[in-house]
Design a protein around this motif. Structure first.
Motif, short mmCIF file in Angstrom:
data_model
loop_
_atom_site.label_atom_id
_atom_site.label_comp_id
_atom_site.label_asym_id
_atom_site.label_seq_id
_atom_site.Cartn_x
_atom_site.Cartn_y
_atom_site.Cartn_z
N ARG A 288 0.81 -1.14 0.07
CA ARG A 288 0.01 0.08 0.02
C ARG A 288 0.81 1.25 0.14
NH1 ARG A 288 -4.16 -1.76 4.48
NH2 ARG A 288 -2.40 -3.08 5.01
N MET A 289 1.97 1.34 0.70
CA MET A 289 2.75 2.39 0.63
C MET A 289 3.45 2.48 -0.62
SD MET A 289 3.46 4.61 3.45
CE MET A 289 5.13 5.10 3.31
N ASN B 7 9.59 6.63 9.68
CA ASN B 7 8.46 7.46 9.59
C ASN B 7 8.55 8.62 8.46
OD1 ASN B 7 5.78 8.93 9.97
ND2 ASN B 7 5.39 7.80 11.73
N SER C 82 6.36 10.99 7.73
CA SER C 82 5.35 11.93 8.18
C SER C 82 6.14 12.93 8.78
CB SER C 82 4.28 11.60 9.10
OG SER C 82 3.67 12.62 9.64
N HIS D 98 -0.50 0.85 15.94
CA HIS D 98 -0.44 0.52 14.80
C HIS D 98 -1.45 -0.43 14.35
CE1 HIS D 98 3.34 2.41 14.90
NE2 HIS D 98 3.43 2.85 13.63
N LEU E 16 -3.90 3.09 12.09
CA LEU E 16 -3.06 3.11 11.01
C LEU E 16 -1.55 3.37 11.73
CD1 LEU E 16 -2.06 3.18 8.30
CD2 LEU E 16 -2.44 5.69 8.14
N SER E 17 -1.43 4.59 12.11
CA SER E 17 0.05 5.07 12.77
C SER E 17 -0.21 5.96 13.66
CB SER E 17 1.14 5.34 11.61
OG SER E 17 2.52 5.47 12.28
N SER F 128 -1.40 9.65 12.26
CA SER F 128 -1.60 9.39 10.74
C SER F 128 -2.79 8.60 10.59
CB SER F 128 -0.34 8.99 10.06
OG SER F 128 0.68 9.46 9.90
N SER G 174 -4.10 8.64 7.18
CA SER G 174 -4.01 8.29 5.92
C SER G 174 -2.32 8.06 5.53
CB SER G 174 -4.61 9.39 5.07
OG SER G 174 -4.37 8.94 3.55
N ARG G 175 -2.08 7.10 4.51
CA ARG G 175 -0.74 6.98 3.99
C ARG G 175 -0.19 7.97 3.21
NH1 ARG G 175 -2.47 2.01 4.82
NH2 ARG G 175 -1.26 0.55 6.11
N TYR H 252 2.41 10.37 4.45
CA TYR H 252 3.86 10.07 4.06
C TYR H 252 4.61 10.52 2.97
CZ TYR H 252 2.50 6.62 7.58
OH TYR H 252 1.86 5.81 8.75
#
Length: 258
Positions: free
Chosen positions: A12-13, A120, A122, A148, A206-207, A226, A228-229, A232
């Motif tokens: 996903r990332m 991370n 972010s 997480h 998520l994170s 976070s 949503s991804r 990042y």
């Protein structure tokens, strides 16, 4: 134009990083590294070539930067191989051991190229870590809670580990453990650099991370979330640009945001 490759484009990332990087005017996505995807398709989206090994990726696509977003089983090999090929790694995958980081640091020195490790990406998380290191100087009694999604395998998270080490390094005494207590499990969580870290893995998350500082009649909480991804992507783009101008291994996005 920065020539970029992505390792782990099916995650996903990785998939979001691919979508993001192709829109940047100063970047060109020249390939992806994915051993399994190559069994089904020669190109990603009919445009970006897929490679099964670093040597062929380096020879045919000549990337300047590799964005590493795979798994803890693959991250060291991919990062090491990229440096050996003269490709600058930007690593978002956690799980590297202290010994592996030391080896990568020496390899960067030999090759005279940059590498950025960012557990991370972010910017908000990077600021949370910097603020926590600042707070630890005056409020050394602290614990970390990191939360997480239930698919995350490593615990504590790379973000929590880096936060704890930054806090301890800021004073040389923050959360200093008793003899034999370093990094051991206890009722106060895993100790990293003497600081208790509690890990939670649940669906729906998520994170997320909060650092709690206790003092006489007060509690300070520094928290980052976070949702949503997408959070990042700014950090990934920043790291790709910055690694082109750096030499040596840099650990943490906070080192490049000032």
């Amino acid at each position: 134009m920065i020539r970029v490759a992505v390792a782990g484009p099916r995650g996903r990332m990785g998939a979001m990083a691919v979508e993001t990087l192709v829109t940047e005017r100063d970047m060109l996505l020249v390939g992806v590294l994915d051993r399994k995807m190559a069994e089904h398709s020669a190109t990603l989206g009919g445009k970006v070539p897929i490679f099964t090994d670093m040597a062929t990726l380096a020879e045919e696509s000549k990337p300047d930067v590799l964005v590493e977003l795979t798994t803890h089983e693959s991250v060291f090999r991919n990062t090491r191989d990229a440096i050996q090929e003269g490709i600058r790694p930007v690593v978002g995958t956690s799980g590297l051991t202290a010994q592996q980081i030391s080896l990568l640091t020496e390899l960067c020195r030999e090759k005279q190229i940059g590498c950025i490790l960012a557990p991370n990406f972010s910017v908000g998380a990077a600021l949370m870590m910097k603020f926590s290191a600042m707070a630890a100087k005056l409020m050394p009694e602290a614990e970390i809670i990191e939360l997480h999604h239930d698919g995350k395998k490593d615990a504590p998270s790379g973000t929590a580990e880096l936060t704890a080490r930054m806090m301890a390094e800021s004073t040389g005494a923050a959360g200093k453990p008793a003899a034999g207590e370093e990094d051991e499990n206890s009722g106060h969580g895993n100790r990293v650099a003497g600081i208790p870290v509690h890990s939670i893995r649940l669906p729906g998350l998520l994170s997320h991370q909060e650092v709690l500082f206790g003092g006489d009649g007060q509690l300070l909480t520094i928290r980052h979330d976070s949702f949503s991804r997408q959070s990042y992507m700014t950090g990934i783009k920043l790291a790709v640009r910055e690694v082109m101008n750096r030499t040596g291994l840099i650990s943490g996005l906070d080192k490049i945001i000032g």
